[in-house]
Design a protein around this motif. Structure first.
Motif, PDB file in Angstrom:
ATOM      1  N   ASP A 143      47.486  39.724  58.161  1.00 43.97           N
ATOM      2  CA  ASP A 143      48.511  40.744  58.441  1.00 43.97           C
ATOM      3  C   ASP A 143      49.482  40.913  57.272  1.00 43.97           C
ATOM      4  O   ASP A 143      50.706  41.012  57.475  1.00 43.97           O
ATOM      5  N   GLY A 144      48.945  40.887  56.062  1.00 40.14           N
ATOM      6  CA  GLY A 144      49.787  41.129  54.882  1.00 40.14           C
ATOM      7  C   GLY A 144      50.618  39.930  54.463  1.00 40.14           C
ATOM      8  O   GLY A 144      51.388  39.998  53.505  1.00 40.14           O
ATOM      9  N   VAL A 145      50.469  38.805  55.183  1.00 38.66           N
ATOM     10  CA  VAL A 145      51.284  37.619  54.885  1.00 38.66           C
ATOM     11  C   VAL A 145      50.392  36.532  54.282  1.00 38.66           C
ATOM     12  O   VAL A 145      49.250  36.338  54.708  1.00 38.66           O
ATOM     13  N   ILE A 146      50.939  35.825  53.283  1.00 37.92           N
ATOM     14  CA  ILE A 146      50.157  34.772  52.615  1.00 37.92           C
ATOM     15  C   ILE A 146      50.072  33.561  53.550  1.00 37.92           C
ATOM     16  O   ILE A 146      51.093  32.959  53.890  1.00 37.92           O
ATOM     17  N   GLU A 147      48.832  33.223  53.942  1.00 38.60           N
ATOM     18  CA  GLU A 147      48.636  32.055  54.808  1.00 38.60           C
ATOM     19  C   GLU A 147      48.275  30.819  53.994  1.00 38.60           C
ATOM     20  O   GLU A 147      48.581  29.698  54.369  1.00 38.60           O
ATOM     21  N   ASP A 148      47.578  31.040  52.874  1.00 38.41           N
ATOM     22  CA  ASP A 148      47.226  29.917  51.997  1.00 38.41           C
ATOM     23  C   ASP A 148      47.098  30.461  50.579  1.00 38.41           C
ATOM     24  O   ASP A 148      46.653  31.602  50.387  1.00 38.41           O
ATOM     25  N   LEU A 149      47.507  29.648  49.615  1.00 36.55           N
ATOM     26  CA  LEU A 149      47.392  30.071  48.224  1.00 36.55           C
ATOM     27  C   LEU A 149      47.239  28.822  47.373  1.00 36.55           C
ATOM     28  O   LEU A 149      48.043  27.893  47.473  1.00 36.55           O
ATOM     29  N   ARG A 150      46.159  28.768  46.593  1.00 34.33           N
ATOM     30  CA  ARG A 150      45.917  27.648  45.667  1.00 34.33           C
ATOM     31  C   ARG A 150      45.723  28.218  44.288  1.00 34.33           C
ATOM     32  O   ARG A 150      44.865  29.069  44.071  1.00 34.33           O
ATOM     33  N   LEU A 151      46.519  27.731  43.363  1.00 31.64           N
ATOM     34  CA  LEU A 151      46.403  28.184  41.976  1.00 31.64           C
ATOM     35  C   LEU A 151      46.025  26.978  41.122  1.00 31.64           C
ATOM     36  O   LEU A 151      46.720  25.961  41.137  1.00 31.64           O
ATOM     37  N   THR A 152      44.903  27.083  40.411  1.00 30.74           N
ATOM     38  CA  THR A 152      44.404  25.955  39.617  1.00 30.74           C
ATOM     39  C   THR A 152      44.149  26.428  38.189  1.00 30.74           C
ATOM     40  O   THR A 152      43.540  27.483  37.991  1.00 30.74           O
ATOM     41  N   VAL A 153      44.613  25.657  37.227  1.00 29.66           N
ATOM     42  CA  VAL A 153      44.405  26.010  35.820  1.00 29.66           C
ATOM     43  C   VAL A 153      43.414  25.015  35.216  1.00 29.66           C
ATOM     44  O   VAL A 153      43.581  23.799  35.353  1.00 29.66           O
ATOM     45  N   GLY A 154      42.366  25.545  34.581  1.00 29.40           N
ATOM     46  CA  GLY A 154      41.346  24.685  33.976  1.00 29.40           C
ATOM     47  C   GLY A 154      41.369  24.764  32.469  1.00 29.40           C
ATOM     48  O   GLY A 154      42.028  25.625  31.874  1.00 29.40           O
ATOM     49  N   ALA A 155      40.666  23.830  31.845  1.00 30.74           N
ATOM     50  CA  ALA A 155      40.347  23.819  30.409  1.00 30.74           C
ATOM     51  C   ALA A 155      41.478  23.368  29.492  1.00 30.74           C
ATOM     52  O   ALA A 155      41.236  23.140  28.311  1.00 30.74           O
ATOM     53  N   THR A 156      42.690  23.254  29.980  1.00 29.12           N
ATOM     54  CA  THR A 156      43.795  22.902  29.086  1.00 29.12           C
ATOM     55  C   THR A 156      44.279  21.465  29.291  1.00 29.12           C
ATOM     56  O   THR A 156      45.113  20.980  28.532  1.00 29.12           O
ATOM     57  N   THR A 157      43.769  20.800  30.311  1.00 27.46           N
ATOM     58  CA  THR A 157      44.097  19.396  30.582  1.00 27.46           C
ATOM     59  C   THR A 157      42.774  18.673  30.891  1.00 27.46           C
ATOM     60  O   THR A 157      41.788  19.334  31.212  1.00 27.46           O
ATOM     61  N   PRO A 158      42.747  17.317  30.806  1.00 26.46           N
ATOM     62  CA  PRO A 158      41.461  16.623  30.981  1.00 26.46           C
ATOM     63  C   PRO A 158      40.773  16.919  32.311  1.00 26.46           C
ATOM     64  O   PRO A 158      39.561  16.868  32.416  1.00 26.46           O
ATOM     65  N   ARG A 159      41.550  17.183  33.362  1.00 32.89           N
ATOM     66  CA  ARG A 159      40.934  17.681  34.598  1.00 32.89           C
ATOM     67  C   ARG A 159      41.747  18.894  35.051  1.00 32.89           C
ATOM     68  O   ARG A 159      42.913  19.045  34.657  1.00 32.89           O
ATOM     69  N   PRO A 160      41.148  19.770  35.873  1.00 32.68           N
ATOM     70  CA  PRO A 160      41.887  20.959  36.309  1.00 32.68           C
ATOM     71  C   PRO A 160      43.207  20.577  36.983  1.00 32.68           C
ATOM     72  O   PRO A 160      43.276  19.592  37.716  1.00 32.68           O
ATOM     73  N   THR A 161      44.237  21.372  36.727  1.00 30.15           N
ATOM     74  CA  THR A 161      45.553  21.101  37.311  1.00 30.15           C
ATOM     75  C   THR A 161      45.812  22.050  38.472  1.00 30.15           C
ATOM     76  O   THR A 161      45.793  23.275  38.303  1.00 30.15           O
ATOM     77  N   VAL A 162      46.048  21.478  39.648  1.00 28.02           N
ATOM     78  CA  VAL A 162      46.440  22.300  40.799  1.00 28.02           C
ATOM     79  C   VAL A 162      47.951  22.521  40.686  1.00 28.02           C
ATOM     80  O   VAL A 162      48.727  21.570  40.660  1.00 28.02           O
ATOM     81  N   CYS A 163      48.355  23.788  40.582  1.00 26.28           N
ATOM     82  CA  CYS A 163      49.781  24.103  40.378  1.00 26.28           C
ATOM     83  C   CYS A 163      50.476  24.137  41.739  1.00 26.28           C
ATOM     84  O   CYS A 163      50.076  24.888  42.628  1.00 26.28           O
TER      85      CYS A 163
END
Ligand SMILES: Cc1cc2nc3c(=O)[nH]c(=O)nc-3n(C[C@H](O)[C@H](O)[C@H](O)COP(=O)(O)OP(=O)(O)OC[C@H]3O[C@@H](n4cnc5c(N)ncnc54)[C@H](O)[C@@H]3O)c2cc1C
Length: 288
Positions: A204-224
């Motif tokens: 319904d237009g509302v954020i229920e879940d959000l995961r942002l992950t950045v890869g390649a710049t640290t030894p393992r992916p970083t979950v922000c």
């Protein structure tokens, strides 16, 4: 390259028995796209290669009763790229169809990429980004490992000699409304200099879940975590791509200083760019 014995098991249990029998001198070989490079430059010199080529049980895709998408570890990128997945699972096919070149996609496997755990590769970021789990068989039995326990903070994996990754279990389609993967490619190798996975569920237009992950710049992916704090429960329009992307770069690489070396400044800009792109793509997708 050091001489080796090539073993051809036909079942996962046989693979584990062979790995145990020849530990620590045996390696699993899936597509060989990573392992053979290491053997050629002698950074790895196993005496036994245990091939997954004849272990059909490790290939293919199935839906679990839980709705999870279970992908066999020896499934190639090319097979996955051809799949007609529904919902956000389509992004898995897109990632696999857009990396490297045809020969690497034909031979390389999803499990090999996860086990190689090279931070520049796309699969570790995708697996971490959507919170997939990794199923491992050893002489002690089967265990399921979360990405944060599989990919070690300093690089590499928590796999032990004798462990066989059998499958990657991706969350059900219902888990996210959309998942977006973006990366900035190296010119010569095609792997990422920076990548972002954005997994978003909207109701319904509302954020229920959000995961942002950045890869390649640290030894393992970083979950922000801090850069996306407070967004759950907000309307999807509340996401400000520039602000979130700037905050993510700080969360992954630390605060900007005037002494930052050029490569760090470059990485920072790449993270901002791929993260902005992912956020803009994800929030622009029409949803019912
Ligand atoms: C020219 C080139 C371009 C590339 N470009 C990209 C790119 O753009 N993006 C990207 O993400 N990647 C890229 N790659 C990397 C590629 O994705 C990996 O090399 C490949 O997927 C590894 O899979 P594999 O099946 O070949 O693994 P292998 O080389 O067979 O194995 C890799 C490692 O994992 C272990 N292993 C494999 N399977 C298992 C298992 N089931 N259980 C336990 N251990 C296992 C092996 O012992 C080995 O240590 C590129 C590679 C090349 C050569």
């Amino acid at each position: 390259m050091r001489a080796f014995t090539y073993l051809t098991p036909s079942a996962p249990t046989e693979v584990v028995e062979m790995l145990d029998a020849h530990a620590p001198d045996a390696r699993v070989i899936a597509g060989g796209q990573n392992l053979l490079l290491g053997m050629k430059d002698r950074s790895d010199s196993p005496a036994f290669l245990v091939s997954l080529g004849g272990v059909s049980e490790l290939e293919g895709v199935r839906a679990a009763d839980s709705g999870e998408l279970v992908i066999g570890a020896a499934t190639t990128y090319a097979t996955l790229a051809r799949m007609e997945f529904t919902g956000w699972h389509a992004e898995i096919a897109s990632v696999c169809g857009n990396l490297a070149d045809r020969p690497v996609r034909t031979m390389g496997t999803i499990g090999g990429a996860a086990c190689a755990a090279d931070p520049r590769y796309d699969i570790p970021a995708l697996v971490t980004g959507v919170g997939a789990s990794l199923e491992v068989l050893s002489a002690q039995g089967v265990r399921t490992i979360e990405p944060s326990d599989f990919f070690l903070e300093g690089g590499g994996t928590s796999l032990q000699p004798g462990d066989l990754l059998t499958a990657v279990r991706f969350p059900a389609t219902e888990a996210f409304t959309t998942v977006v993967f973006e990366k900035f490619r190296q010119r010569v190798f095609d792997a990422a200099l920076a990548s972002t996975v954005l997994a978003l569920r909207v109701g319904d237009g509302v954020i229920e879940d959000l995961r942002l992950t950045v890869g390649a710049t640290t030894p393992r992916p970083t979950v922000c975590v801090t850069s996306t704090a407070g967004l759950i429960g907000q309307p999807v329009d509340a996401i400000e791509p520039v602000l979130v992307a700037d905050a993510a770069a700080i969360e992954v690489l630390g605060p900007e200083t005037s002494n930052d070396p050029p490569h760090l400044r470059y990485q920072r800009e790449l993270i901002k760019s791929v993260t902005r792109r992912a956020l803009i793509r994800a929030t622009a997708i029409p949803r019912s």
